[in-house]
Write a protein that holds these residues in place. Structure first.
Motif, PDB file in Angstrom:
ATOM      1  N   ALA A  66      12.208 -58.906   2.365  1.00 60.34           N
ATOM      2  CA  ALA A  66      11.060 -58.607   3.207  1.00 60.34           C
ATOM      3  C   ALA A  66      11.316 -57.284   3.912  1.00 60.34           C
ATOM      4  O   ALA A  66      12.392 -57.073   4.466  1.00 60.34           O
ATOM      5  CB  ALA A  66      10.836 -59.714   4.232  1.00 60.34           C
ATOM      6  N   PRO A  67      10.345 -56.358   3.895  1.00 67.37           N
ATOM      7  CA  PRO A  67      10.551 -55.076   4.559  1.00 67.37           C
ATOM      8  C   PRO A  67      10.430 -55.214   6.074  1.00 67.37           C
ATOM      9  O   PRO A  67       9.776 -56.126   6.577  1.00 67.37           O
ATOM     10  CB  PRO A  67       9.414 -54.213   4.010  1.00 67.37           C
ATOM     11  N   ILE A  68      11.073 -54.312   6.782  1.00 69.90           N
ATOM     12  CA  ILE A  68      10.911 -54.258   8.231  1.00 69.90           C
ATOM     13  C   ILE A  68       9.798 -53.242   8.500  1.00 69.90           C
ATOM     14  O   ILE A  68       9.953 -52.050   8.245  1.00 69.90           O
ATOM     15  CB  ILE A  68      12.225 -53.884   8.920  1.00 69.90           C
ATOM     16  N   VAL A  69       8.664 -53.739   8.973  1.00 69.61           N
ATOM     17  CA  VAL A  69       7.482 -52.917   9.207  1.00 69.61           C
ATOM     18  C   VAL A  69       7.332 -52.714  10.709  1.00 69.61           C
ATOM     19  O   VAL A  69       7.302 -53.674  11.470  1.00 69.61           O
ATOM     20  CB  VAL A  69       6.216 -53.592   8.625  1.00 69.61           C
ATOM     21  N   GLU A  70       7.256 -51.441  11.116  1.00 74.19           N
ATOM     22  CA  GLU A  70       7.118 -51.121  12.534  1.00 74.19           C
ATOM     23  C   GLU A  70       5.730 -50.556  12.794  1.00 74.19           C
ATOM     24  O   GLU A  70       5.231 -49.734  12.026  1.00 74.19           O
ATOM     25  CB  GLU A  70       8.163 -50.091  12.951  1.00 74.19           C
ATOM     26  N   ARG A  71       5.118 -50.985  13.879  1.00 74.52           N
ATOM     27  CA  ARG A  71       3.828 -50.455  14.317  1.00 74.52           C
ATOM     28  C   ARG A  71       4.103 -49.557  15.523  1.00 74.52           C
ATOM     29  O   ARG A  71       4.679 -49.991  16.511  1.00 74.52           O
ATOM     30  CB  ARG A  71       2.887 -51.588  14.696  1.00 74.52           C
ATOM     31  N   LYS A  72       3.696 -48.298  15.425  1.00 76.77           N
ATOM     32  CA  LYS A  72       3.950 -47.325  16.483  1.00 76.77           C
ATOM     33  C   LYS A  72       2.647 -46.656  16.885  1.00 76.77           C
ATOM     34  O   LYS A  72       1.642 -46.753  16.188  1.00 76.77           O
ATOM     35  CB  LYS A  72       4.946 -46.266  16.004  1.00 76.77           C
ATOM     36  N   SER A  73       2.691 -45.935  17.996  1.00 80.90           N
ATOM     37  CA  SER A  73       1.503 -45.209  18.448  1.00 80.90           C
ATOM     38  C   SER A  73       1.785 -43.713  18.450  1.00 80.90           C
ATOM     39  O   SER A  73       2.921 -43.274  18.639  1.00 80.90           O
ATOM     40  CB  SER A  73       1.069 -45.679  19.832  1.00 80.90           C
ATOM     41  N   ALA A  74       0.725 -42.945  18.228  1.00 84.05           N
ATOM     42  CA  ALA A  74       0.839 -41.494  18.175  1.00 84.05           C
ATOM     43  C   ALA A  74      -0.441 -40.875  18.716  1.00 84.05           C
ATOM     44  O   ALA A  74      -1.498 -41.504  18.719  1.00 84.05           O
ATOM     45  CB  ALA A  74       1.076 -41.024  16.748  1.00 84.05           C
ATOM     46  N   GLN A  75      -0.322 -39.634  19.173  1.00 86.37           N
ATOM     47  CA  GLN A  75      -1.476 -38.888  19.666  1.00 86.37           C
ATOM     48  C   GLN A  75      -1.899 -37.900  18.586  1.00 86.37           C
ATOM     49  O   GLN A  75      -1.059 -37.248  17.959  1.00 86.37           O
ATOM     50  CB  GLN A  75      -1.135 -38.137  20.939  1.00 86.37           C
ATOM     51  N   VAL A  76      -3.216 -37.790  18.366  1.00 85.90           N
ATOM     52  CA  VAL A  76      -3.747 -36.862  17.377  1.00 85.90           C
ATOM     53  C   VAL A  76      -3.781 -35.471  18.001  1.00 85.90           C
ATOM     54  O   VAL A  76      -4.474 -35.238  18.987  1.00 85.90           O
ATOM     55  CB  VAL A  76      -5.156 -37.283  16.915  1.00 85.90           C
ATOM     56  N   LEU A  77      -3.011 -34.540  17.424  1.00 84.60           N
ATOM     57  CA  LEU A  77      -2.968 -33.171  17.936  1.00 84.60           C
ATOM     58  C   LEU A  77      -4.080 -32.321  17.347  1.00 84.60           C
ATOM     59  O   LEU A  77      -4.761 -31.590  18.066  1.00 84.60           O
ATOM     60  CB  LEU A  77      -1.598 -32.537  17.650  1.00 84.60           C
TER      61      LEU A  77
END
Length: 127
Positions: A66-77
């Motif tokens: 099973a893959p380790i899936v990370e959910r992250k946040s980013a700002q659109v430049l």
């Protein structure tokens, strides 16, 4: 990065690696053990990054990754055509990702969006 789990632990919505591609499980059906064999499981999954259907038929007692899936946040430049330049909100690194066709109207400059990363690949994922 990945971890090893039993096929019997899989549930709908969990992640699994099929054909070296991280996938999300859409359905799973298990059969009863027969007179001369063990119980079997049929797993139907869809690729996270390529949306391809994949299936697995195997013993319930077998192991799978099973893959380790990370959910992250980013700002659109900035946005150029269908490419968005993003800045991660945790470590402030900048990178570019393609904007999916169904999310073009939701991605705007200056706003914060979420993206997923797994096995060296990234994708914009707004829920």
């Amino acid at each position: 990065m990945k971890e090893q789990i039993d096929v019997k632990e899989l549930k709908e919505g969990r992640y699994v690696i099929l054909d070296d591609e991280p996938c999300v499980v859409k359905s799973i059906s298990k059969s009863k053990p027969g007179k001369h064999g063990s119980a079997k499981a049929r797993v139907e999954a869809v690729g996270i990054f390529d949306n391809q259907k994949r299936s697995l038929i195997g013993s319930v007692s077998s192991k799978i990754f099973a893959p380790i899936v990370e959910r992250k946040s980013a700002q659109v430049l900035s946005i150029t055509d269908d490419i968005a330049q993003l800045m991660d909100m945790d470590d402030y690194t900048t990178f570019e990702l393609e904007i999916p066709a169904d999310l073009k109207d939701k991605v705007k400059e200056g706003e914060e969006i979420s993206y997923i990363t797994s096995m060296g690949k990234m994708k914009i994922d707004i829920r």
